[in-house]
Write a protein that holds these residues in place. Structure first.
Motif, PDB file in Angstrom:
ATOM      1  N   ILE A 219       0.841  -1.202   0.000  1.00  0.00           N
ATOM      2  CA  ILE A 219       0.000   0.000   0.000  1.00  0.00           C
ATOM      3  C   ILE A 219       0.872   1.247   0.000  1.00  0.00           C
ATOM      4  O   ILE A 219       0.610   2.208  -0.740  1.00  0.00           O
ATOM      5  CB  ILE A 219      -0.933  -0.018   1.229  1.00  0.00           C
ATOM      6  CG1 ILE A 219      -2.006  -1.103   1.059  1.00  0.00           C
ATOM      7  CG2 ILE A 219      -1.586   1.346   1.425  1.00  0.00           C
ATOM      8  CD1 ILE A 219      -2.841  -1.342   2.302  1.00  0.00           C
ATOM      9  N   ARG A 222       2.241   1.800  -3.286  1.00  0.00           N
ATOM     10  CA  ARG A 222       1.167   1.802  -4.291  1.00  0.00           C
ATOM     11  C   ARG A 222       1.360   0.662  -5.302  1.00  0.00           C
ATOM     12  O   ARG A 222       1.127   0.822  -6.508  1.00  0.00           O
ATOM     13  CB  ARG A 222       1.063   3.149  -5.012  1.00  0.00           C
ATOM     14  CG  ARG A 222       0.520   4.253  -4.124  1.00  0.00           C
ATOM     15  CD  ARG A 222       0.129   5.491  -4.916  1.00  0.00           C
ATOM     16  NE  ARG A 222      -1.045   5.249  -5.750  1.00  0.00           N
ATOM     17  CZ  ARG A 222      -2.315   5.356  -5.328  1.00  0.00           C
ATOM     18  NH1 ARG A 222      -2.564   5.676  -4.077  1.00  0.00           N
ATOM     19  NH2 ARG A 222      -3.314   5.140  -6.148  1.00  0.00           N
ATOM     20  N   VAL A 250      -3.797  -1.334   9.112  1.00  0.00           N
ATOM     21  CA  VAL A 250      -3.835  -0.353   8.013  1.00  0.00           C
ATOM     22  C   VAL A 250      -4.299   0.999   8.536  1.00  0.00           C
ATOM     23  O   VAL A 250      -3.734   2.050   8.193  1.00  0.00           O
ATOM     24  CB  VAL A 250      -4.758  -0.842   6.872  1.00  0.00           C
ATOM     25  CG1 VAL A 250      -4.898   0.235   5.796  1.00  0.00           C
ATOM     26  CG2 VAL A 250      -4.206  -2.124   6.250  1.00  0.00           C
ATOM     27  N   TYR A 251      -5.320   0.979   9.388  1.00  0.00           N
ATOM     28  CA  TYR A 251      -5.825   2.226   9.977  1.00  0.00           C
ATOM     29  C   TYR A 251      -4.736   2.898  10.818  1.00  0.00           C
ATOM     30  O   TYR A 251      -4.550   4.119  10.765  1.00  0.00           O
ATOM     31  CB  TYR A 251      -7.056   1.940  10.834  1.00  0.00           C
ATOM     32  CG  TYR A 251      -7.655   3.175  11.469  1.00  0.00           C
ATOM     33  CD1 TYR A 251      -8.535   3.977  10.754  1.00  0.00           C
ATOM     34  CD2 TYR A 251      -7.323   3.552  12.773  1.00  0.00           C
ATOM     35  CE1 TYR A 251      -9.076   5.129  11.318  1.00  0.00           C
ATOM     36  CE2 TYR A 251      -7.850   4.691  13.345  1.00  0.00           C
ATOM     37  CZ  TYR A 251      -8.736   5.475  12.613  1.00  0.00           C
ATOM     38  OH  TYR A 251      -9.260   6.615  13.179  1.00  0.00           O
ATOM     39  N   PHE A 254      -2.158   4.728   8.520  1.00  0.00           N
ATOM     40  CA  PHE A 254      -2.585   6.007   7.951  1.00  0.00           C
ATOM     41  C   PHE A 254      -2.824   7.063   9.032  1.00  0.00           C
ATOM     42  O   PHE A 254      -2.612   8.259   8.795  1.00  0.00           O
ATOM     43  CB  PHE A 254      -3.829   5.814   7.078  1.00  0.00           C
ATOM     44  CG  PHE A 254      -3.502   5.299   5.708  1.00  0.00           C
ATOM     45  CD1 PHE A 254      -2.933   6.122   4.751  1.00  0.00           C
ATOM     46  CD2 PHE A 254      -3.730   3.971   5.386  1.00  0.00           C
ATOM     47  CE1 PHE A 254      -2.599   5.642   3.483  1.00  0.00           C
ATOM     48  CE2 PHE A 254      -3.406   3.478   4.124  1.00  0.00           C
ATOM     49  CZ  PHE A 254      -2.839   4.314   3.169  1.00  0.00           C
ATOM     50  N   TYR A 292       1.244   9.966  -0.565  1.00  0.00           N
ATOM     51  CA  TYR A 292      -0.116  10.300  -0.123  1.00  0.00           C
ATOM     52  C   TYR A 292      -0.131  11.690   0.508  1.00  0.00           C
ATOM     53  O   TYR A 292       0.464  11.900   1.563  1.00  0.00           O
ATOM     54  CB  TYR A 292      -0.622   9.271   0.896  1.00  0.00           C
ATOM     55  CG  TYR A 292      -0.768   7.876   0.347  1.00  0.00           C
ATOM     56  CD1 TYR A 292      -1.925   7.486  -0.322  1.00  0.00           C
ATOM     57  CD2 TYR A 292       0.255   6.935   0.509  1.00  0.00           C
ATOM     58  CE1 TYR A 292      -2.066   6.188  -0.821  1.00  0.00           C
ATOM     59  CE2 TYR A 292       0.122   5.642   0.011  1.00  0.00           C
ATOM     60  CZ  TYR A 292      -1.039   5.279  -0.644  1.00  0.00           C
ATOM     61  OH  TYR A 292      -1.171   3.997  -1.146  1.00  0.00           O
ATOM     62  N   GLN A 296      -5.432  13.517   1.104  1.00  0.00           N
ATOM     63  CA  GLN A 296      -5.716  12.135   0.703  1.00  0.00           C
ATOM     64  C   GLN A 296      -5.758  11.219   1.923  1.00  0.00           C
ATOM     65  O   GLN A 296      -6.632  10.360   2.039  1.00  0.00           O
ATOM     66  CB  GLN A 296      -4.634  11.617  -0.256  1.00  0.00           C
ATOM     67  CG  GLN A 296      -4.708  12.128  -1.676  1.00  0.00           C
ATOM     68  CD  GLN A 296      -3.556  11.558  -2.496  1.00  0.00           C
ATOM     69  OE1 GLN A 296      -2.405  11.983  -2.363  1.00  0.00           O
ATOM     70  NE2 GLN A 296      -3.857  10.568  -3.317  1.00  0.00           N
ATOM     71  N   VAL A 297      -4.803  11.398   2.820  1.00  0.00           N
ATOM     72  CA  VAL A 297      -4.732  10.561   4.010  1.00  0.00           C
ATOM     73  C   VAL A 297      -5.991  10.719   4.854  1.00  0.00           C
ATOM     74  O   VAL A 297      -6.556   9.737   5.354  1.00  0.00           O
ATOM     75  CB  VAL A 297      -3.476  10.894   4.848  1.00  0.00           C
ATOM     76  CG1 VAL A 297      -3.461  10.084   6.138  1.00  0.00           C
ATOM     77  CG2 VAL A 297      -2.213  10.613   4.042  1.00  0.00           C
ATOM     78  N   ILE A 300      -8.761   8.839   3.163  1.00  0.00           N
ATOM     79  CA  ILE A 300      -8.548   7.389   3.303  1.00  0.00           C
ATOM     80  C   ILE A 300      -8.965   6.920   4.699  1.00  0.00           C
ATOM     81  O   ILE A 300      -9.624   5.889   4.847  1.00  0.00           O
ATOM     82  CB  ILE A 300      -7.069   7.029   3.030  1.00  0.00           C
ATOM     83  CG1 ILE A 300      -6.763   7.143   1.536  1.00  0.00           C
ATOM     84  CG2 ILE A 300      -6.759   5.604   3.511  1.00  0.00           C
ATOM     85  CD1 ILE A 300      -5.292   7.041   1.196  1.00  0.00           C
ATOM     86  N   LEU A 304     -11.670   4.112   5.582  1.00  0.00           N
ATOM     87  CA  LEU A 304     -11.318   2.940   6.379  1.00  0.00           C
ATOM     88  C   LEU A 304     -12.316   2.743   7.528  1.00  0.00           C
ATOM     89  O   LEU A 304     -12.664   1.604   7.877  1.00  0.00           O
ATOM     90  CB  LEU A 304      -9.901   3.079   6.943  1.00  0.00           C
ATOM     91  CG  LEU A 304      -8.763   2.947   5.926  1.00  0.00           C
ATOM     92  CD1 LEU A 304      -7.416   3.257   6.585  1.00  0.00           C
ATOM     93  CD2 LEU A 304      -8.729   1.542   5.328  1.00  0.00           C
ATOM     94  N   LYS A 331     -10.631   2.004  -2.095  1.00  0.00           N
ATOM     95  CA  LYS A 331     -10.741   3.313  -1.451  1.00  0.00           C
ATOM     96  C   LYS A 331      -9.364   3.954  -1.267  1.00  0.00           C
ATOM     97  O   LYS A 331      -9.208   5.159  -1.425  1.00  0.00           O
ATOM     98  CB  LYS A 331     -11.419   3.164  -0.081  1.00  0.00           C
ATOM     99  CG  LYS A 331     -12.843   2.621  -0.126  1.00  0.00           C
ATOM    100  CD  LYS A 331     -13.807   3.643  -0.705  1.00  0.00           C
ATOM    101  CE  LYS A 331     -15.253   3.154  -0.551  1.00  0.00           C
ATOM    102  NZ  LYS A 331     -16.208   4.113  -1.150  1.00  0.00           N
ATOM    103  N   ILE A 332      -8.375   3.135  -0.967  1.00  0.00           N
ATOM    104  CA  ILE A 332      -7.024   3.664  -0.737  1.00  0.00           C
ATOM    105  C   ILE A 332      -6.380   4.099  -2.055  1.00  0.00           C
ATOM    106  O   ILE A 332      -5.824   5.196  -2.151  1.00  0.00           O
ATOM    107  CB  ILE A 332      -6.138   2.615  -0.051  1.00  0.00           C
ATOM    108  CG1 ILE A 332      -6.611   2.371   1.390  1.00  0.00           C
ATOM    109  CG2 ILE A 332      -4.668   3.033  -0.051  1.00  0.00           C
ATOM    110  CD1 ILE A 332      -5.929   1.224   2.099  1.00  0.00           C
TER     111      ILE A 332
END
Length: 334
Positions: A219, A222, A250-251, A254, A292, A296-297, A300, A304, A331-332
């Motif tokens: 991720i 990318r 993942v959460y 970010f 990112y 964007q973050v 995202i 999430l 979504k990411i």
């Protein structure tokens, strides 16, 4: 931990304290200290008459005091170890009178796991004055990597960052579990050899290519093809790869990346301090920062949260894990 070393050093020098109160959320060090006392204070010949292991659920404070006040038989010391002492939490204050006048020929050990004494109480101060109080604190996830390296260095091994990250992801922050797996590796890996991701995969059964560590790396870079391959693997093996864990990691990435964007001082030392991450993880935030943008973050993170709710059945009826993971990646990446 320095205090653990000091305790062991004093015991080796024949300076065992009359009372040890080992407490706290991390059982690993409590077990290590109590095991060392059990194995080393008395000789094998002395243990038969002078070493006793009690369990908190089976005894009262009065029982413990009665045993602690006995005199050793044909030995200078006797050892009384109270395991699962947290079962005595309601009456533990009653040990205060004994702690005021300890039996100098007894080494009394309390293994008080997952709880702590109130430092404001007299019983705490009395034990601290006449014995040793050790609080075993739970390590944070970002501290585990350094702990693994330190433990392995003491055993004569090195470990690469990916292998260490795989262990933390698979075993969490349970030091006992990690130490057990490392002990198993030590049985099959010659000293001086570096423990790599391949070694971990072969001997512990953790996939070096399909795990949350590699998913987050995909991720960050990318690398959509790799990310979707891992997601498909997770969907086919849901029991070994729970979506709750994946979503949480993942959460977390970010959320910390958002903090990274807001840092004026992005030096490695400050990033480690502010984000609570290991030195090895800093690169992921440096790369994510370039790829990112801050806005964007934020978007995202919002997405999430939505996917997380769906994974818990809110706003979606029993969506398959694979679909939820794909939605998360869409979504990411979009």
């Amino acid at each position: 931990m320095d205090q653990v070393k000091d305790i062991i050093k004093d015991i080796k020098a024949g300076k065992a304290a009359p009372i040890y109160f080992l407490m706290g959320e991390e059982p690993y060090y409590i077990d290590k200290i109590s095991e060392y006392i059990e194995d080393n204070v008395l000789t094998e010949e002395e243990k038969g008459f002078n070493q006793m292991v009690l369990y908190g659920r089976d005894v009262t404070i009065q029982d413990i005091v009665s045993n602690a006040k006995r005199f050793p038989l044909m030995a200078e010391k006797q050892v009384v170890i109270v395991k699962e002492a947290q079962e005595l939490a309601r009456t533990i204050d009653q040990i205060e009178s004994y702690a005021e006048q300890v039996q100098p020929s007894t080494v009394l050990v309390f293994c008080y796991k997952y709880k702590t004494l109130d430092k404001r109480k007299k019983v705490y101060k009395t034990i601290e004055k006449n014995g040793i109080i050790f609080e075993s604190k739970k390590l944070k996830e970002y501290q585990i990597d350094a702990w693994i390296k330190k433990l392995l260095t003491g055993k004569g091994y090195a470990i690469d960052p990916k292998a260490s990250a795989m262990l933390v992801e698979f075993l969490g922050t349970d030091l006992s579990k990690i130490a057990n797996e490392l002990d198993k590796l030590a049985l099959v890996i010659p000293k001086g050899v570096q423990i790599t991701a391949d070694v971990v995969e072969k001997n512990i059964g953790i996939s070096k290519d399909f795990n949350n560590f590699e998913l987050i790396k995909a991720i960050v870079d990318r690398n959509q093809l790799k990310a979707y391959k891992i997601a498909n693997y997770f969907a086919q093996n849901p029991k070994n790869n729970p979506i709750v864990l994946t979503m949480g990691l993942v959460y977390s990435y970010f959320s910390k990346l958002l903090l990274y964007h807001g840092l004026k001082d992005k030096s490695p030392s400050n990033v480690m301090k502010q984000l609570k991450v290991s030195q090895y993880a800093i690169k992921d935030y440096e790369v994510g920062f370039r790829i990112y943008k801050m806005k964007q973050v934020s978007v995202i993170i919002s997405h999430l949260k939505d996917v997380d709710l769906k994974s818990k059945g809110v706003g979606a009826q029993a969506m398959p894990q694979g679909d939820l993971l794909k939605e998360m990646l869409i979504k990411i990446f979009n």
